[in-house]
Design a protein around this motif. Structure first.
Motif, PDB file in Angstrom:
ATOM      1  N   THR A  34       0.931  -1.089   0.061  1.00  0.00           N
ATOM      2  CA  THR A  34       0.056  -0.082   0.186  1.00  0.00           C
ATOM      3  C   THR A  34       0.927   1.383   0.034  1.00  0.00           C
ATOM      4  OG1 THR A  34      -1.914  -1.190   1.247  1.00  0.00           O
ATOM      5  CG2 THR A  34      -1.994   1.341   1.341  1.00  0.00           C
ATOM      6  N   GLU A  38      -2.808   6.526   0.112  1.00  0.00           N
ATOM      7  CA  GLU A  38      -3.655   5.442  -0.589  1.00  0.00           C
ATOM      8  C   GLU A  38      -4.990   5.215   0.057  1.00  0.00           C
ATOM      9  OE1 GLU A  38      -3.583   1.129  -2.745  1.00  0.00           O
ATOM     10  OE2 GLU A  38      -1.993   2.153  -2.690  1.00  0.00           O
ATOM     11  N   ARG A  39      -4.802   5.305   1.508  1.00  0.00           N
ATOM     12  CA  ARG A  39      -5.699   5.067   2.455  1.00  0.00           C
ATOM     13  C   ARG A  39      -6.421   6.220   2.878  1.00  0.00           C
ATOM     14  NH1 ARG A  39      -6.305  -0.231   5.197  1.00  0.00           N
ATOM     15  NH2 ARG A  39      -5.752  -1.628   3.269  1.00  0.00           N
ATOM     16  N   ASN A  41      -8.721   7.479   5.225  1.00  0.00           N
ATOM     17  CA  ASN A  41      -8.626   7.782   6.660  1.00  0.00           C
ATOM     18  C   ASN A  41      -7.380   7.529   7.550  1.00  0.00           C
ATOM     19  OD1 ASN A  41     -11.261   8.605   6.822  1.00  0.00           O
ATOM     20  ND2 ASN A  41     -11.992   6.723   7.198  1.00  0.00           N
ATOM     21  N   ARG A  42      -6.503   7.105   6.642  1.00  0.00           N
ATOM     22  CA  ARG A  42      -5.099   6.574   7.387  1.00  0.00           C
ATOM     23  C   ARG A  42      -4.166   7.048   6.267  1.00  0.00           C
ATOM     24  NH1 ARG A  42      -5.491   2.935  11.930  1.00  0.00           N
ATOM     25  NH2 ARG A  42      -7.528   2.520  12.010  1.00  0.00           N
TER      26      ARG A  42
END
Length: 119
Positions: A34, A38-39, A41-42
């Protein structure tokens, strides 16, 4: 039981599950491949491993990548595993990550390899 990664269905049409050992391996794989940001909320989750594969190869880059991955594994999965060894290498269009870790709950030592072909 845990939900299997990648999400899929089993032979009965239900969501596939996996045991704890496989779930931990899947979580490591998700972290490794990852990209940070890309996330939603993180945004700081991920190793950035795939972004580094086209950077000029050098001992400094290898050390930085090793440190980044190790720190990320300690941060995001440190309550589940203790990293014993970590080696990252590249071969043409393939990234290889060899990792040995201890599962904190059971004490089991696991050695595994993750690879990604870039094309």
């Amino acid at each position: 039981m845990n939900i299997a990664f990648p999400l899929r269905f089993d032979a009965t049409g239900r969501t596939a599950t996996c045991d704890d050992a496989r779930h931990i391996r899947d979580m490591i794989e998700v972290f490794l491949f990852t990209a940070p940001g890309e996330r939603v909320n993180r945004p700081d989750f991920g190793s950035g491993l795939l972004q580094m594969t086209f950077a000029p190869n050098s001992p400094e880059l290898a050390a930085a990548l090793h440190y980044t991955i190790r720190a990320g594994l300690d941060r995001w999965l440190g309550d589940l595993i203790e990293v014993r060894s970590l080696e990252v290498s590249g071969d043409d269009a393939q990234v290889l990550v060899d990792i040995a870790y201890a599962v904190r709950r059971t004490g089991a030592i696991v050695e595994t390899r993750f690879d990604r072909r870039l094309s």
